[in-house]
Design an enzyme around this catalytic site. Structure first.
Site, PDB file in Angstrom:
ATOM      1  N   HIS A 552       0.692  -1.136  -0.149  1.00  0.00           N
ATOM      2  CA  HIS A 552       0.104  -0.152  -0.227  1.00  0.00           C
ATOM      3  C   HIS A 552       1.055   1.121   0.034  1.00  0.00           C
ATOM      4  O   HIS A 552       0.300   2.063  -0.210  1.00  0.00           O
ATOM      5  CB  HIS A 552      -0.823  -0.095   0.958  1.00  0.00           C
ATOM      6  CG  HIS A 552      -1.902  -1.116   1.087  1.00  0.00           C
ATOM      7  ND1 HIS A 552      -2.758  -1.118   0.238  1.00  0.00           N
ATOM      8  CD2 HIS A 552      -2.426  -2.010   2.172  1.00  0.00           C
ATOM      9  CE1 HIS A 552      -3.748  -2.248   0.469  1.00  0.00           C
ATOM     10  NE2 HIS A 552      -3.478  -2.749   1.621  1.00  0.00           N
ATOM     11  N   HIS A 590      -6.463  -7.090  -0.505  1.00  0.00           N
ATOM     12  CA  HIS A 590      -6.491  -5.693  -0.747  1.00  0.00           C
ATOM     13  C   HIS A 590      -5.825  -5.334  -1.960  1.00  0.00           C
ATOM     14  O   HIS A 590      -4.665  -5.993  -1.988  1.00  0.00           O
ATOM     15  CB  HIS A 590      -6.225  -5.008   0.586  1.00  0.00           C
ATOM     16  CG  HIS A 590      -7.020  -5.143   1.919  1.00  0.00           C
ATOM     17  ND1 HIS A 590      -6.580  -6.149   2.777  1.00  0.00           N
ATOM     18  CD2 HIS A 590      -8.165  -4.903   2.161  1.00  0.00           C
ATOM     19  CE1 HIS A 590      -7.130  -6.139   3.800  1.00  0.00           C
ATOM     20  NE2 HIS A 590      -8.324  -5.391   3.419  1.00  0.00           N
TER      21      HIS A 590
END
Length: 834
Positions: A552, A590
Site C-alpha cells: 500500500h 486488498h
C-alpha cells in the site's frame, strides 16, 4: 516578329491553361482533405460502433441468461399453478365433507342438550328443597357468631385500655432512666471518637463474627443491641442512653371507633428512631469527621421491637437492658459472644464493584468474555501454543506441547528434509522486525502485530523447514539511495523521523514507534538481497518473512499498515541485477495501490492483482478492471477485482488459468515476485474470503514455471495466525520442490467469479492477443451451450425454488457455457458455490 508574337500568344495561352490546372489541383487537394476528414470521422464512428456493438453483445448475453432463468421460472410457476389448482379442488371437497360432518354433529348435540335439560328440570325440585333447608341452618349459625364477635370486641377494648395505662407508666419510668444515663452516653461517645482511628487499622472484616460487631466509622455497627446508626452522637436504637441533643417523644396509642364498630390502632415512633431514617426508611449517607458513611442496610433500622407478655413486661425488659448498657464498656461489646438470631443477611459492609473481564484471542484478536476458554469467532483456546508451535499446536487445548496429531504432522514435514547447505530456497527473517508494534493498544489489538511472523516462524521451526531445509541470509538495512528509486525523499525522511518518536500514526490505522523505521529498512533490505541471491543463481527461489508489509506504500505516502514498498524495492533490485522484465503477482485481498502507482507508467514491470473490490467499496477502493496503466504502459497493469467476499480456491485458480498465466507467459518475465498477503485465507477477520493453504500452494506451483523458476515470495497481509502460518508453510513447501498436495486443476468458478474474469478478458484482450482465442471461443459457444443446458435441466431440480430460480438459471447457463468453451479443462465437475 510575327513568330515572336505567336509565341507570346501561345505562352499566354499556356499560362492561362497552367493557372486553370493549378486551380483544379487546389480544388482536388481541398476535396482530398475533405475526403480524409470524412475518412477520419468514419473511423471514429466505426470505433464507436464497434464499442457499442461489444456492449450490446455483452448486454445480449446477460439478457439471454436472464431470459433463460425467467423461462425456467415461468415453466416452474405454470406447473405450480396446476398443482395448486388440483390441491384447491381437493381442499374444497374436503371442506364440504367437513361441513356435512359438523352439521350432523350439531344436530346430535342439540338433541342431547334437550334431553339433558329435561333431566335437569326433574331434579331441580328436589335440590331446591334441600338448598332452602341449608339456608335456614346457615342463617342461625351466622346469628350465633355475631353474638360471640360482639362479646370478643368488648373484651379486647378492655384489654387494650389496660395495656395503654401500663405503657404510659412505663414511658414515664423510661424518661427517668434516660435522663440518668445521659452522662454515661456522652462518655461512651467520647470513647468512640478517640478509638475511631485505631479501629480503622486494627479491626478486619474477617474478624467480625456473625457480621454483628463493630466496623469502620461510616458503616452500620452491629451488636447485640441490634445496630448503631453512624450519626454523630451515635444513637442506640434500643439503648435508653441517647444524645442530649435529641428529644424523645412518648409512644401513644390512639383508639378510634369506626362506623362499623372496628377499632383502629395508630402507633407513633419515638423521635430518636426517626432521626436514623432516610427518605427510603433506611439510614442516610451520613459522615464521620468528613468521611462518607454507607447507608444502613438493616431492614429493621428505625423500627422498634415491642413485645407484650404482661402488664409489667415492658418495664422489666427496658430496665434490664439499660442496666446492662451502663455496665458494658466498648471492649466488652466487641468481645462478647453474640448469639442473637437476627437475620443480617442483607448487611453489606463494602460496595461490590462488578468488573467485566475480557480477553483478546491470540489467533484472530477478537474480544471474548473471561468465562469462556475458546474464542467465539475462531475457536482458538485462550492459552493455545500457536506462538510456540505454529499451526501444529492444538486450537482446542491449552499449550502443553504438541498433540499427537501435531507431532505426527511435524514428522511428515521432516520426513523428506534436506540440509540447509544443499537447499536452493533462501529465507529472509530478522527478529528486530518484531520491535515494530503499536505502543498503546486502543479498544482492540492492532491486526498487524508482531505475532504474525512469530506464528509463521514457529510453524516453520516445528516442521523443520526453517531453520533446517531452507538457508537464511543475513539482514541489512536498505540504503537511502536504494529507497529513492521507489519513494520520494520527503516520504523517506518522514518515516525516518519516527525513530525519534515514542509513538505516532501516519494514518489512523498505520502506526509507528521508535523501532518502526529500522524494521521497515530491514524488511526492504532483506527483499533486495533475496532478489540478488535469486537473480545471480545462488538461490533458486526465496521467501521474505518480513514486516511491516509494503504494497500500500506509494511514492509519497505510507498507508494501510505499510511504510516502504518491499515488492517495488525487490523489482528494481532485480532489474539492477540484470533482469529486464519483472512480473509482480499480488494475491493480497486488498489491492496494492502503492505498487500500481509506482509502476503505472513502466512497461518493464507487469503488475497483476487479484483482490476484493466490490465496486470500490472495499479498502483501499482502487483496482478496478479498467485501470490498465497510463502513458504508453497500458495493459501492464492487470486487475482482477472480485465483486464480493467469500471468494475461494476455484475462483482464484480459474483466474490464474485464464488471465494470469496467459498474460504472464506472453510477457515472459525474467523474474517473478509474489506479493503474498494471506488475508484472503479462510478465517481471516479482515479479508472474509475462503482460500485454503492448498489453494495458495497451487497458485505458487503454477507460477514456478515462469522466469525459469526464479521466484521471490514476499509476505504482505494476513491476520489470522493459524491461517497465515499454515498457508505460508504450504507455499514454502512448494518452493522446496514438493507438490501442492491436492489437485485443483478441474475447477469451476462461481457465477460472480466468472463474470469478473469475463470482464477482465474483454478489457485486456486489446493489449494481450493471447487472451483473444479463449474469449472468442467462449463467446461463440456461450449461446449454443445455454440452449443445450436448458434441454438437459432436470425438472425436479427446479421445482419449489421460487424466485431463486432466476439466479440459478443464470449460474447454470454461465457454468455450462464455460464447459463448452473450455471442454479440455473441465473433465471433472466440481460443485460451484456462488
Amino acid at each position: 516578329m510575327e513568330d515572336s508574337g505567336a509565341i507570346l500568344c501561345h505562352i499566354s495561352t499556356l499560362k492561362d491553361m497552367l493557372d486553370q490546372v493549378n486551380e483544379e489541383i487546389e480544388a482536388n487537394i481541398q476535396i482530398t482533405r475533405e475526403i480524409e476528414s470524412e475518412i477520419v470521422k468514419c473511423s471514429e464512428i466505426e470505433n464507436a460502433l464497434a464499442a457499442k456493438e461489444s456492449d450490446l453483445t455483452k448486454t445480449l448475453y446477460v439478457s439471454h441468461f436472464e431470459l433463460t432463468g425467467l423461462l425456467a421460472v415461468t415453466k416452474d410457476l405454470s406447473n405450480s399453478v396446476e398443482i395448486m389448482e388440483k390441491e384447491l379442488c381437493r381442499l374444497r371437497m374436503k371442506r364440504d365433507e367437513t361441513l356435512n360432518r359438523i352439521h350432523d354433529q350439531r344436530e346430535r348435540f342439540i338433541a342431547m342438550c334437550l334431553e339433558f335439560q329435561k333431566d335437569i328440570d326433574k331434579a331441580n325440585d328436589n335440590e331446591l328443597r334441600i338448598l332452602l333447608s341449608e339456608k335456614e341452618f346457615l342463617e342461625n349459625e351466622i346469628h350465633i357468631l355475631e353474638e360471640k364477635n360482639n362479646a370478643l370486641k368488648n373484651s379486647m377494648l378492655a384489654f387494650v385500655e389496660g395495656i395503654l395505662e401500663d405503657l404510659i407508666s412505663s414511658n414515664s419510668a423510661l424518661q427517668v432512666e434516660i435522663q440518668s444515663g445521659s452522662e454515661e452516653n456522652d462518655k461512651l461517645l467520647k470513647d468512640i471518637h478517640n478509638m475511631k482511628s485505631s479501629l480503622l487499622s486494627t479491626i478486619a472484616i474477617e474478624d467480625i463474627r456473625g457480621a454483628r460487631s463493630w466496623t469502620v466509622p461510616g458503616f452500620c455497627i452491629y451488636s447485640r443491641f441490634r445496630h448503631v446508626c453512624p450519626i454523630p452522637g451515635m444513637i442506640l436504637a434500643e439503648n435508653p442512653h441517647v444524645s442530649s441533643e435529641h428529644s424523645l417523644a412518648s409512644e401513644t396509642l390512639q383508639m378510634s371507633r369506626l362506623t362499623n364498630g372496628e377499632a383502629e390502632i395508630s402507633l407513633h415512633k419515638p423521635n430518636n428512631q426517626v432521626q436514623c431514617q432516610g427518605s427510603n426508611g433506611r439510614c442516610g449517607n451520613l459522615g464521620f469527621d468528613g468521611m462518607n458513611g454507607r447507608p444502613c442496610l438493616d431492614e429493621n433500622c428505625g423500627k422498634e421491637d415491642i413485645g407484650v407478655s404482661s402488664r409489667d413486661a415492658s418495664t422489666d425488659v427496658l430496665s434490664k437492658k439499660a442496666t446492662q448498657q451502663k455496665e458494658m464498656t466498648l471492649e466488652d461489646m466487641y468481645n462478647q459472644d453474640l448469639n442473637d438470631d437476627d437475620d443480617d443477611s442483607d448487611w453489606e459492609p463494602f460496595p461490590q464493584h462488578v468488573e467485566i473481564v475480557k480477553w483478546f484471542c491470540t489467533n484472530c484478536t477478537m474480544v471474548n468474555l473471561d468465562d469462556v476458554a475458546h474464542c467465539d469467532i475462531c475457536g482458538e483456546h485462550r492459552e493455545s501454543g500457536i506462538l510456540r508451535h505454529g499451526f501444529f499446536a492444538s486450537s482446542l487445548l491449552q499449550d502443553s506441547g504438541l498433540t499427537e496429531i501435531g507431532a505426527d504432522t511435524r514428522e511428515r514435514y521432516k520426513g523428506s528434509q534436506d540440509s540447509a547447505s544443499n537447499s536452493s530456497t533462501a529465507v529472509g527473517f530478522d527478529e528486530r522486525m518484531l520491535l515494530h508494534s503499536e505502543v498503546q493498544m486502543k479498544s482492540h489489538p492492532h491486526p498487524e502485530r508482531p505475532d504474525r511472523i512469530r506464528a509463521i516462524a514457529a510453524s516453520l521451526a516445528t516442521a523443520g523447514i526453517f531453520p533446517g531445509r531452507c538457508y537464511p541470509i543475513s539482514a541489512r538495512e536498505i540504503t537511502r539511495e536504494e529507497l529513492q528509486m521507489v519513494h520520494s525523499l520527503e516520504h523517506i525522511e518522514a518515516v525516518d523521523h519516527n525513530s525519534h518518536m515514542f509513538s505516532s500514526y501516519f494514518t489512523p490505522d498505520t502506526y509507528a514507534n521508535e523501532h518502526s523505521a529500522h524494521a521497515a529498512r530491514l524488511a526492504a533490505g532483506l527483499c533486495a538481497d533475496l532478489t540478488k541471491e535469486i537473480v545471480s543463481g545462488r538461490a533458486k527461489n526465496g521467501f521474505a518473512l518480513v514486516r511491516p508489509p509494503g504494497h500500500h506504500a506509494g511514492v509519497r505516502q505510507a498507508m494501510g499498515f505499510c511504510l516502504h514498498n518491499n515488492a517495488a524495492v525487490a523489482a528494481l533490485a532485480a532489474q539492477a541485477s540484470g533482469a529486464k522484465k519483472v512480473l509482480i503477482v499480488d494475491w493480497d485481498v486488498h489491492h496494492g495501490n502503492g505498487t500500481q502507482e509506482i509502476f503505472d507508467q513502466n512497461k518493464s514491470v507487469l503488475y497483476i492483482s487479484l483482490h476484493r473490490h466490490e465496486g470500490g467499496k472495499f479498502y483501499p477502493g482502487t483496482g478496478a478492471a479498467d485501470e490498465v496503466g497510463t502513458m504508453g504502459a497500458e495493459g501492464y497493469c492487470v486487475n482482477v477485482p472480485w465483486s464480493r467476499g467469500g471468494v475461494g480456491d476455484n475462483d482464484y485458480i480459474f483466474a490464474f488459468q485464464h488471465v494470469v498465466l496467459p498474460i504472464a507467459s506472453e510477457f515472459a518475465p525474467d523474474f517473478t515476485i509474489i506479493s503474498a498477503g494471506f488475508d484472503a485465507a479462510r478465517g481471516d477477520p479482515l479479508g472474509c474470503c475462503d482460500v485454503t493453504p492448498a489453494g495458495y500452494a497451487k497458485m505458487t506451483h503454477m507460477l514456478t514455471d515462469l522466469s525459469g523458476g526464479k521466484l521471490l515470495v514476499i509476505l504482505e497481509g494476513g491476520y489470522n495466525l493459524r491461517s497465515i502460518s499454515s498457508s505460508a508453510t504450504a507455499v514454502i513447501k512448494v518452493l522446496l520442490g514438493e507438490s501442492p498436495g491436492c489437485e485443483l486443476d478441474n475447477t469451476l468458478p462461481s457465477r460472480s467469479g466468472l463474470q469478473t474474469v469475463l470482464e477482465v478478458l474483454q478489457i485486456q484482450n486489446k493489449y494481450w492477443p493471447a487472451l483473444g482465442s479463449s474469449l472468442t471461443k467462449f463467446q461463440s459457444q456461450c449461446s449454443m451451450s445455454t440452449n443445450q443446458n436448458k434441454k438437459k435441466t432436470n425438472k425436479k431440480e427446479t421445482a419449489g425454488y421460487g424466485t431463486n430460480m432466476v439466479e440459478r438459471g443464470k449460474e447454470n447457463s454461465i457454468v455450462s457455457s464455460f464447459k463448452w468453451a473450455f471442454p479440455s479443462e473441465t473433465k471433472a465437475s466440481v460443485i460451484v458455490h456462488s
